[in-house]
Design a protein around this motif. Structure first.
Motif, short mmCIF file in Angstrom:
data_model
loop_
_atom_site.label_atom_id
_atom_site.label_comp_id
_atom_site.label_asym_id
_atom_site.label_seq_id
_atom_site.Cartn_x
_atom_site.Cartn_y
_atom_site.Cartn_z
N GLN A 93 0.99 -1.25 0.13
CA GLN A 93 -0.02 0.03 0.01
C GLN A 93 0.84 1.00 0.07
O GLN A 93 1.68 1.20 0.80
CB GLN A 93 -0.98 -0.03 1.34
N VAL A 148 0.83 -8.60 4.73
CA VAL A 148 0.75 -10.14 4.15
C VAL A 148 -0.65 -10.57 4.18
O VAL A 148 -1.83 -9.98 4.74
CB VAL A 148 1.33 -10.92 5.42
N ARG A 149 -0.85 -11.34 3.15
CA ARG A 149 -2.24 -11.96 2.93
C ARG A 149 -2.07 -13.41 2.78
O ARG A 149 -1.10 -14.08 2.40
CB ARG A 149 -2.69 -11.42 1.69
N PRO A 181 -5.06 -10.41 7.85
CA PRO A 181 -3.79 -10.66 8.78
C PRO A 181 -4.50 -10.58 10.08
O PRO A 181 -3.74 -11.23 10.87
CB PRO A 181 -2.90 -9.45 8.48
N ILE A 208 -2.29 -13.17 12.18
CA ILE A 208 -1.03 -12.83 12.94
C ILE A 208 -0.96 -13.25 14.38
O ILE A 208 -0.16 -13.48 14.97
CB ILE A 208 -0.91 -11.00 12.60
N VAL A 217 8.25 -12.29 4.86
CA VAL A 217 7.26 -11.10 4.49
C VAL A 217 8.75 -10.12 4.19
O VAL A 217 8.64 -9.52 3.09
CB VAL A 217 6.44 -10.50 5.40
N ASN A 259 5.99 -4.64 8.62
CA ASN A 259 5.60 -4.47 10.17
C ASN A 259 6.24 -5.64 10.92
O ASN A 259 6.59 -6.70 10.47
CB ASN A 259 3.97 -4.97 10.33
N LEU A 260 6.54 -5.38 12.39
CA LEU A 260 7.37 -6.44 13.27
C LEU A 260 6.48 -6.47 14.19
O LEU A 260 5.79 -5.68 14.99
CB LEU A 260 8.76 -5.74 13.73
N SER A 261 6.16 -7.86 14.76
CA SER A 261 5.23 -8.07 15.97
C SER A 261 6.37 -8.28 17.04
O SER A 261 7.46 -8.68 16.69
CB SER A 261 4.55 -9.19 15.57
N GLU A 264 7.84 -1.23 11.36
CA GLU A 264 6.87 -0.75 12.14
C GLU A 264 6.48 -1.41 13.25
O GLU A 264 6.48 -2.66 13.26
CB GLU A 264 5.56 -0.68 11.30
N ASP A 269 -0.09 2.60 14.57
CA ASP A 269 -1.35 2.97 15.45
C ASP A 269 -1.10 3.74 16.45
O ASP A 269 -1.71 3.52 17.73
CB ASP A 269 -1.66 1.50 15.89
N ARG A 309 -5.69 5.19 12.33
CA ARG A 309 -7.00 5.36 11.57
C ARG A 309 -8.30 5.95 12.18
O ARG A 309 -8.81 6.72 11.58
CB ARG A 309 -7.41 4.06 10.75
N GLU A 344 -2.85 7.47 8.94
CA GLU A 344 -3.29 6.08 8.48
C GLU A 344 -4.78 6.08 7.87
O GLU A 344 -5.32 6.81 8.84
CB GLU A 344 -3.20 4.89 9.43
N PRO A 350 -4.16 -1.96 -0.33
CA PRO A 350 -3.05 -2.65 -0.51
C PRO A 350 -3.15 -3.49 -1.95
O PRO A 350 -3.96 -4.21 -2.22
CB PRO A 350 -3.15 -3.57 0.74
#
Ligand code: C2E
Ligand code: CA
Ligand code: CA
Length: 595
Positions: free
Chosen positions: A353, A370-371, A382, A386, A402, A428-430, A460, A490, A513, A546, A573
């Motif tokens: 995106q 990711v999808r 996700p 996730i 990813v 994105n990192l979790s 992120e 976020d 968002r 966002e 995206p």
């Protein structure tokens, strides 16, 4: 002589005959000189052919040592044995015969012994019950906290289930309590501090339980406690009251367990000798015991689901069990198995995106998302997997995959599109990925493999993660040292605030968002966005809005001085090829406009 005027001697004889105790007078060799009816009754089951001639012979099967005892020198004022318990052989136990005889043997003089016999069945049974009660209790107490343990709790819940079956008025709930990130206390403060924190938590739970009739506090596992409460004792009368009471109690637990624990001096180099406070928090899962609970473990499983929900939302809070949670857990179970396969069967793919610069409308970057193309369910978002990947550890492999895709993608765009390529790639990192010590090497290798400049990669992380302990901060610092940038994802949804933004090692703040979507209609949200932009800028950070969906929102954000913008307004995206086409089309449009 009439009754009531008997001599002392006659009274004694009367007593001998009627006494509820067996009395036997014998010679030193055991030959019986006198035996009262009670003694005869007690000894009869042992007498061979009903012969009661010699006490030692009669008692030989159960007390063969008696004869020897009488030959020992007298040390005890004539007492040969005191309350010797004799277990009667099974063959002798028929009818009303005692199971255990108590025997007292006394030397009266050089020629006479006196034995007193009684039925000790009840006393021995009582003693056995007392001992077994002690063993029972010992196996139901937790050694560290002295709270009832898991076994005791499960028994109590089973008891509640049974009561409930007969008495619908009796209503119960279980509150399962789990210390948040307890392993961190053990690692950073040492196991002794960990134990002290657990004892402190136990004490607080015990105090809370003590104030409620019918409540039981227990230690359920290593860093897990539970409270079984009688809801009908809490005053409520309808289901709604019960739920409210449960939630109020859960909040009370979270609050009580969030107060720092004093664990004594732990820092050996500390010069002030002050007592150290250890910060801990706990999450609570609430379940009301209901008809669907067949046994105690079913109750605990549901409490566990509620607890997991509380943890998922960040911890230090409570979750309430609902049927939906159970349905979701079932679904999650099957998704988990599918997800393991998805990684091998290339069912995952990455969409991109655009992130647009508000000042000059150029494409500043792309975010990789990711999808999952599930063979039966279609595209799974996700948000649905996730979490599962994090819980199962699959996120480490998934995240690396990813990352590789995203780095390769940007490198390919740089080669194929030259100056039209996005300037950076966001991934994105979790939490689980950041906690993995290998993450720094993983990122470095992904950059090297795609020959991408580290400055083109942005990672992120969410604010709840970035604001965490020293280990996470250190890890994020190591990542930044590779030359990449970090974005706070976020922003506004977590619990950190503008005031603590300067503590976080990030370069970019992504405004959530939920703020952006209300920016046009709510002055309050506009002010908040403005404040975030100002504070971020003063800290040398840039901002990304966002979820920008309309031209109006985009225009407003530009006037609020936000740097970049991302959302459906620009593009959803897109799979790699479509994203490439989007980039080309956009460049064409810009050129035509310039011409
Ligand atoms: P996120 O990082 O906040 O990603 C932005 C999400 O907002 C994406 O949802 C995106 O599709 C959606 N979005 C973007 N613009 C708009 C808009 O204008 N309106 C609305 N309504 N939504 C918009 P998505 O792709 O479903 O991802 C959800 C979350 O899943 C992401 O939130 C991120 O936290 C996580 N995620 C996605 N991919 C990955 C990944 O590869 N690794 C990790 N760890 N997490 C990922
Ligand atoms: Ca993100
Ligand atoms: Ca986000």
């Amino acid at each position: 002589m009439s009754e009531g005027t008997s001599t002392a001697y006659e009274a004694l004889v009367q007593f001998l005959y009627r006494a509820p105790i067996g009395l036997v007078q014998t010679s030193l060799a055991g030959d019986i000189a006198m035996i009262n009816p009670m003694a005869a009754q007690l000894l009869m089951p042992l007498a061979v052919d009903g012969a009661l001639f010699n006490l030692f012979d009669v008692l030989a099967p159960v007390a063969p040592q008696l004869r020897d005892l009488t030959r020992r020198p007298d040390e005890d004022g004539g007492m040969i044995c005191d309350a010797l318990h004799l277990a009667m052989p099974p063959a002798a136990r028929g009818g009303a015969a005692p199971r255990t005889l108590a025997l007292q043997l006394l030397r009266l003089d050089d020629a006479t012994l006196m034995a007193a016999l009684s039925d000790a069945t009840a006393a021995v049974q009582h003693e056995q019950q007392r001992l077994s009660a002690r063993v029972h209790a010992a196996t139901r107490i937790d050694g560290l906290t002295t709270l009832p343990n898991r076994l005791a709790l499960l028994e109590a819940i089973d008891g509640a289930l049974e009561r409930r079956a007969h008495d619908p008025g009796a209503r119960w709930a279980v509150l399962l309590v789990n210390a948040d990130r307890f392993e961190r206390i053990n690692v950073t403060r040492g196991p002794a501090a960990g134990d002290a924190v657990l004892q402190g938590m136990a004490g607080r739970l015990r105090a809370i339980a003590a104030g409620m009739a019918g409540a039981l506090a227990a230690r359920f596992g290593s860093d897990e406690f539970a409270l079984l409460v009688r809801l009908d004792e809490l005053g409520g009368s309808v289901a709604d009251d019960d739920l409210a009471a449960c939630e109020a109690l859960a909040r009370r637990l979270v609050e009580a367990l969030g107060v720092p624990h004093v664990v004594g001096r732990v820092a050996p180099d500390g010069d002030d000798g002050a007592e150290a406070g250890v910060h801990a928090s706990a999450s609570v899962g609430v379940v009301r015991i209901g008809a669907s609970h067949g046994h105690a473990m079913a109750v605990m499983q549901d409490a566990g689901l509620a607890l997991r929900e509380a943890k998922r939302l960040g911890g230090a809070r409570h979750g309430v069990f609902t049927a939906e949670l159970r349905a979701r857990a079932r679904q999650r179970g099957s998704l988990e198995a599918d997800l393991r396969r998805a990684l091998d069967d290339s069912q995952l793919f990455v969409v991109y995106q655009p992130i647009v610069s508000l000042a000059d409308d150029t494409v500043a970057g792309m975010e990789a998302l990711v999808r999952w193309r599930h063979p039966q369910l279609g595209i799974v978002p996700p948000d649905r997997f996730i979490g599962i990947a994090e819980e199962t550890g699959l996120i480490v492999v998934l995240g690396e995959w990813v990352l590789r895709q995203a780095c390769d993608r940007l490198a390919a765009w740089q080669r194929g599109l030259g100056p039209l390529a996005p300037r950076s790639m966001s991934v994105n990192l979790s939490r689980a990925q950041v906690l993995e010590p290998s993450i720094v090497g993983t990122v470095a290798r992904a950059l090297a493999a795609s020959r991408l400049d580290a400055g083109a990669l942005q990672l992120e992380v969410t604010e709840s993660l970035a604001a965490q302990d020293a280990i996470v901060q250190q890890r994020l610092g190591d990542l930044k040292a590779l030359g990449l940038t970090l974005a706070l994802d976020d922003f506004g949804t977590g619990y950190s605030s503008l005031a603590s933004l300067h503590l976080l090692p990030v370069d970019v703040v992504k405004i959530d968002r939920s703020f952006v979507s209300q920016s046009v209609t709510s002055a309050h949200h506009r002010v908040l966005i403005e404040a975030v932009v100002k504070v971020a800028r003063s800290l040398g950070m840039t901002t990304v809005a966002e979820g920008v969906e309309t031209a109006e929102q985009a225009g407003l954000l530009a006037t609020l001085d936000c740097d970049k913008s991302q959302g459906y307004f620009y593009a959803r995206p897109l799979p790699a090829e479509e994203a490439t086409a989007w980039l080309r089309a956009r460049a064409d449009r810009t050129m035509r406009r310039a011409a």
